[in-house]
Structure formats: structure tokens, C-alpha cells
Write an enzyme that holds these catalytic residues in place. Structure first.
Site, PDB file in Angstrom:
ATOM      1  N   CYS A  66       5.785  -1.660  25.512  1.00  0.00           N
ATOM      2  CA  CYS A  66       6.120  -0.278  25.902  1.00  0.00           C
ATOM      3  C   CYS A  66       5.998  -0.044  27.420  1.00  0.00           C
ATOM      4  O   CYS A  66       6.857   0.599  28.030  1.00  0.00           O
ATOM      5  CB  CYS A  66       5.238   0.704  25.138  1.00  0.00           C
ATOM      6  SG  CYS A  66       3.575   0.128  24.838  1.00  0.00           S
ATOM      7  N   ARG A 103       0.837  -1.217   0.000  1.00  0.00           N
ATOM      8  CA  ARG A 103       0.000   0.000   0.000  1.00  0.00           C
ATOM      9  C   ARG A 103       0.865   1.258   0.000  1.00  0.00           C
ATOM     10  O   ARG A 103       0.485   2.287  -0.533  1.00  0.00           O
ATOM     11  CB  ARG A 103      -0.865   0.062   1.286  1.00  0.00           C
ATOM     12  CG  ARG A 103      -1.929  -0.977   1.406  1.00  0.00           C
ATOM     13  CD  ARG A 103      -2.708  -0.760   2.718  1.00  0.00           C
ATOM     14  NE  ARG A 103      -1.922  -1.038   3.926  1.00  0.00           N
ATOM     15  CZ  ARG A 103      -1.778  -2.239   4.480  1.00  0.00           C
ATOM     16  NH1 ARG A 103      -2.380  -3.260   3.942  1.00  0.00           N
ATOM     17  NH2 ARG A 103      -1.043  -2.415   5.571  1.00  0.00           N
ATOM     18  N   HIS A 121       3.265   7.221  27.949  1.00  0.00           N
ATOM     19  CA  HIS A 121       2.600   6.326  28.900  1.00  0.00           C
ATOM     20  C   HIS A 121       3.000   6.729  30.325  1.00  0.00           C
ATOM     21  O   HIS A 121       4.167   7.057  30.585  1.00  0.00           O
ATOM     22  CB  HIS A 121       3.055   4.880  28.697  1.00  0.00           C
ATOM     23  CG  HIS A 121       2.483   4.200  27.491  1.00  0.00           C
ATOM     24  ND1 HIS A 121       1.633   4.807  26.591  1.00  0.00           N
ATOM     25  CD2 HIS A 121       2.652   2.923  27.040  1.00  0.00           C
ATOM     26  CE1 HIS A 121       1.301   3.932  25.642  1.00  0.00           C
ATOM     27  NE2 HIS A 121       1.910   2.788  25.888  1.00  0.00           N
TER      28      HIS A 121
HETATM   29  N1  LIG Z   1       3.240   2.100  19.471  1.00  0.00           N
HETATM   30  C1  LIG Z   1       3.868   1.634  20.545  1.00  0.00           C
HETATM   31  O1  LIG Z   1       3.920   2.286  21.611  1.00  0.00           O
HETATM   32  C2  LIG Z   1       4.544   0.315  20.494  1.00  0.00           C
HETATM   33  C3  LIG Z   1       5.365  -0.050  21.536  1.00  0.00           C
HETATM   34  C4  LIG Z   1       5.997  -1.280  21.512  1.00  0.00           C
HETATM   35  C5  LIG Z   1       5.775  -2.108  20.436  1.00  0.00           C
HETATM   36  N2  LIG Z   1       4.965  -1.727  19.414  1.00  0.00           N
HETATM   37  C6  LIG Z   1       4.788  -2.657  18.291  1.00  0.00           C
HETATM   38  O2  LIG Z   1       5.407  -2.116  17.129  1.00  0.00           O
HETATM   39  C7  LIG Z   1       4.699  -2.549  15.974  1.00  0.00           C
HETATM   40  C8  LIG Z   1       4.306  -1.342  15.130  1.00  0.00           C
HETATM   41  O3  LIG Z   1       3.506  -0.446  15.886  1.00  0.00           O
HETATM   42  P1  LIG Z   1       3.134   1.007  15.337  1.00  0.00           P
HETATM   43  O4  LIG Z   1       2.573   1.708  16.524  1.00  0.00           O
HETATM   44  O5  LIG Z   1       4.245   1.635  14.601  1.00  0.00           O
HETATM   45  O6  LIG Z   1       1.954   0.655  14.279  1.00  0.00           O
HETATM   46  P2  LIG Z   1       1.407   1.527  13.063  1.00  0.00           P
HETATM   47  O7  LIG Z   1       1.622   2.982  13.287  1.00  0.00           O
HETATM   48  O8  LIG Z   1       0.019   1.050  12.820  1.00  0.00           O
HETATM   49  O9  LIG Z   1       2.335   1.091  11.804  1.00  0.00           O
HETATM   50  C9  LIG Z   1       2.326  -0.224  11.317  1.00  0.00           C
HETATM   51  C10 LIG Z   1       3.430  -0.388  10.274  1.00  0.00           C
HETATM   52  O10 LIG Z   1       3.458  -1.745   9.859  1.00  0.00           O
HETATM   53  C11 LIG Z   1       3.332  -1.827   8.437  1.00  0.00           C
HETATM   54  N3  LIG Z   1       2.633  -3.066   8.096  1.00  0.00           N
HETATM   55  C12 LIG Z   1       1.501  -3.551   8.635  1.00  0.00           C
HETATM   56  N4  LIG Z   1       1.174  -4.740   8.052  1.00  0.00           N
HETATM   57  C13 LIG Z   1       2.136  -4.989   7.119  1.00  0.00           C
HETATM   58  C14 LIG Z   1       2.372  -6.026   6.186  1.00  0.00           C
HETATM   59  N5  LIG Z   1       1.543  -7.084   6.079  1.00  0.00           N
HETATM   60  N6  LIG Z   1       3.463  -5.958   5.387  1.00  0.00           N
HETATM   61  C15 LIG Z   1       4.310  -4.907   5.480  1.00  0.00           C
HETATM   62  N7  LIG Z   1       4.133  -3.870   6.341  1.00  0.00           N
HETATM   63  C16 LIG Z   1       3.071  -3.918   7.146  1.00  0.00           C
HETATM   64  C17 LIG Z   1       2.557  -0.584   8.054  1.00  0.00           C
HETATM   65  O11 LIG Z   1       2.767  -0.302   6.694  1.00  0.00           O
HETATM   66  P3  LIG Z   1       1.666   0.498   5.826  1.00  0.00           P
HETATM   67  O12 LIG Z   1       1.774   1.948   6.234  1.00  0.00           O
HETATM   68  O13 LIG Z   1       2.115   0.245   4.430  1.00  0.00           O
HETATM   69  O14 LIG Z   1       0.337  -0.095   6.157  1.00  0.00           O
HETATM   70  C18 LIG Z   1       3.209   0.435   8.990  1.00  0.00           C
HETATM   71  O15 LIG Z   1       4.461   0.845   8.471  1.00  0.00           O
HETATM   72  C19 LIG Z   1       3.532  -3.386  16.500  1.00  0.00           C
HETATM   73  O16 LIG Z   1       3.915  -4.739  16.518  1.00  0.00           O
HETATM   74  C20 LIG Z   1       3.349  -2.891  17.908  1.00  0.00           C
HETATM   75  O17 LIG Z   1       2.749  -3.847  18.737  1.00  0.00           O
HETATM   76  C21 LIG Z   1       4.352  -0.541  19.400  1.00  0.00           C
END
Ligand SMILES: NC(=O)c1ccc[n+]([C@@H]2O[C@H](COP(=O)([O-])OP(=O)(O)OC[C@H]3O[C@@H](n4cnc5c(N)ncnc54)[C@H](OP(=O)(O)O)[C@@H]3O)[C@@H](O)[C@H]2O)c1
Length: 340
Positions: free
Chosen positions: A130, A39, A243
């Protein structure tokens, strides 16, 4: 000589911060690839002064790349992390997929950097949840001094912990409150998040706790000490980033609040802001963009023999995810994958 680094999920909240932090900390990079889903193919992301064009993760060849910092959900991680690891690229993963695997080290560099050697088992290193990351940075130096028996923690977690869709939902619902013709139903969260709090993050477990609460228990044991008992209540609050946690600790030995304050002032990754006056503590809006975990409101808990209370705030996209992943990459580079 530097490293060839792939950022997997470069268009997301955490991926975006990973790129910022690698540039800010002048991580030795020879080449960097921004990867996301089809995408996002061709969309642009910033890396310092440079602009990177996003590539498709599905067709990317990890051969010859040193490290891949993954920030996509568990499903995409399950599909692509083993491919990267098998190609010889060390995966540093932000999802929960590998955190509880005994063959995968779960690392918070200020706490258990020595465990990094375990990456050789699967070519994978896990980054904690986190809420766990910021809490264990504060617990470890206190545990070393007075041995923690039990922790009771209540979290106040921002919507960015649920990705970019979570932030959009809070923004859209907040705006809709002033325009009654716009109805923005709960989608990413279980109930309305604007002007509300929700005591439910991730799925329910059989015993009535949520998976987010279970993660704090299991991860604290794996990172700090399996003997520490933890009970958690995790709550989503209408804050965009940052947080907060109210932490109650019971120690084996007595620890005076002043000594605890001094220990925390010296501890890596911690900044103590603790004045007993109006505003003499840190709130989440003040921690955004910072590296530190902020500790405030340190005080004795007189209801138990050896107890302390404290307030802990950190940028969940930084120490809770991207910063911790980059710190792991730094340790990996210095100790295991030396260049030049
Ligand atoms: N946010 C936090 O505080 C936090 C803390 C610790 C861990 N995490 C973990 O970090 C990860 C990412 O979190 P986020 O907050 O950055 O999420 P996010 O803002 O929703 O971003 C998700 C990312 O993953 C990509 N993605 C999703 N499905 C995909 C696929 N099938 N193939 C390739 N790329 C894909 C998306 O690409 P597109 O833009 O192309 O869709 C986007 O770049 C998660 O596993 C989350 O649990 C997050």
C-alpha cells in the site's frame, strides 16, 4: 459480454473494497464469486445492489473463471493462487508472495501498465504494498521530467493496513482508555497503538530495517526504475484508514516547485491540494473512499542542490490495494483478455 470474477478474501477489508469498486466502476461482470475461509461460509457480502453468499475457498473450482482478485495473506495465497492459475484463471494478488518474483509483473497501472504482458509467465500479476503504490504514482511523472536519484520517505500508516484485526485493536484500546477496568493488551501491534505511534511494521531484517521498509525500496525499483535509491522509515499511527507519507526527493536535474506542482496536477491518479494556508493540505480522514493520491506541501528542499519535499496521502484500502487490483483487472481485460 463480461467476465467471471472471483474475489478471494471477500469478507476482509480489501475484499470488501474490491467488491465496492468493481460495482462503482461498472466493471463488466457476468458472474462474481465471493470466497473466504470456511469460517465465513454462508455469510453475506454486498456487491452493488446485490447480496452474495460467501463460498469456501478450499473447495472452489477456478476452471472457467477469467480472473481471481486475491486478498488473503501470503500463506493462503501460496496454497490457492497456483491452483487458480493452473486452472486458467488469471490471479491478481494483493499479498507480498509474488511481488519480487522476476517472472511476475508488479503493476501500478498509472506507472507501468505495459509490463502486464508478463502475466503469461505464471498467470499471476502482483499488486504492490500500500505505501509503495501511492508513492510511485507521485514519483513517476517527476522522474520522467527530472530523473530521481534518491528518495527519503517517512510513512504514517493506518491500522487498516494490518487488516480488520488491526482496526478492532485500535477501536477496543481507545475505548478502554476511558474505562480503566478494560485492559486491551497489544496483540496485532507490537505496542499500544491507541494514542501512540509505533516505528515498526512487519519483521526486522538483518540490517535493522523492517520488511515494510525493504518492500518500499524493492518495489519502487521494480515498478519505476532500478536506479532510484530509496530509504524508508515506516510508522504505524492511530488512524483507521488512510496512509500518509512525507517524501523528500533528490533529482538529477533542477525541478522548480511550481513546475513540479503543474506536472503533478496533470498526472493520472493524482490530485494536488496545496494551498499555503491553514487547512490547505489533505489529511488521511479526508481521503477515505477516494480513488486519488493526494499531494500537498510541495516545496523546494534548499539543503540539497535539486531537492523537493511533499506530503502524500491516499486511501490504503483503495489505491493501496483494492482500487489498484481493479485497475489491473481493467487493463488486463482491455489489452489481454478481450470479450465480445
Ligand atoms: N489492508 C491494506 O492496506 C493492504 C494493502 C495492500 C495489500 N494488502 C494485503 O491484502 C491481503 C488482505 O488484507 P486485508 O486487510 O483485507 O485483511 P483482513 O481484513 O484481515 O481479511 C483477510 C481475508 O482473508 C481471508 N482468509 C484468511 N485466511 C484464509 C484462508 N486460509 N482461506 C481462505 N480465506 C482466508 C479472510 O476470510 P475470513 O473472514 O473467513 O477469515 C478475509 O476474507 C493481505 O495479504 C494484505 O497483506 C492489504
Amino acid at each position: 459480454m463480461g467476465y467471471r470474477i472471483a474475489i478471494v478474501g471477500a469478507t476482509g477489508n480489501v475484499g470488501h473494497e474490491m467488491l465496492n469498486i468493481l460495482a462503482e466502476r461498472e466493471f463488466p461482470v457476468d458472474e462474481i464469486a465471493a470466497l473466504a475461509s470456511r469460517r465465513s461460509l454462508g455469510s453475506e457480502v454486498s456487491f452493488g445492489e446485490k447480496t452474495l453468499v460467501t463460498q469456501d475457498l478450499d473447495t472452489f473450482d477456478f476452471s472457467g473463471w477469467d480472473m481471481a482478485l486475491f486478498a488473503v495473506g501470503s500463506d493462503a495465497t501460496k496454497k490457492y493462487a497456483p491452483k487458480a492459475a493452473a486452472a486458467g484463471c488469471v490471479v491478481i494478488d494483493n499479498s507480498s508472495l509474488y511481488r519480487y518474483d522476476p517472472d511476475v509483473p508488479l503493476i501500478v497501472p498509472e506507472v507501468n501498465a505495459d509490463a502486464i504482458e508478463g502475466y503469461k509467465n505464471k498467470n499471476i500479476i502482483a499488486n504492490p504494498n500500500c505505501s509503495t503504490a501511492q508513492m510511485v504514482v507521485a514519483l513517476k511523472p517527476l522522474h520522467d521530467r527530472a530523473k530521481i536519484k534518491r528518495v527519503v520517505v517517512s510513512t504514517y500508516q493506518s491500522v487498516s493496513g494490518a487488516g480488520k484485526e488491526g482496526m478492532d485493536e485500535l477501536w477496543d484500546q481507545t475505548k478502554s482508555m476511558y474505562n480503566p477496568t478494560d485492559d486491551v493488551p497489544a496483540k496485532k501491534f507490537q505496542k499500544q497503538i491507541a494514542f501512540n505511534v509505533i516505528p515498526h511494521i512487519d519483521v526486522f531484517m538483518e540490517d535493522g530495517t523492517t520488511k515494510e521498509e525493504w518492500k518500499m525500496v524493492a518495489e519502487t525499483k521494480k515498478i519505476v526504475d532500478p536506479s532510484i535509491k530509496v530509504t524508508a522509515t515506516c510508522v504505524r499511527v492511530p488512524v483507521f484508514v488512510g496512509h500518509s507519507e512525507a517524501i523528500n526527493i533528490e533529482f538529477e536535474d533542477f525541478l522548480d516547485e511550481d513546475e513540479a506542482r503543474d506536472i503533478l496536477r496533470e498526472a493520472p491518479g493524482i490530485m494536488v491540494i496545496d494551498k499555503r494556508e491553514d487547512g490547505g493540505y489533505v489529511t488521511p480522514v479526508e481521503c477515505v473512499g477516494d480513488y486519488a493520491t493526494f499531494i500537498s506541501r510541495i516545496r523546494q528542499d534548499s539543503t540539497i542542490e535539486n531537492g523537493l519535499n511533499m506530503w502524500c496521502v491516499s486511501d490504503n484500502l483503495r489505491k493501496g490495494a483494492a482500487l489498484n487490483a481493479v485497475q489491473i483487472a481493467e487493463v488486463l481485460g482491455q489489452r489481454c483478455l478481450k470479450k465480445g
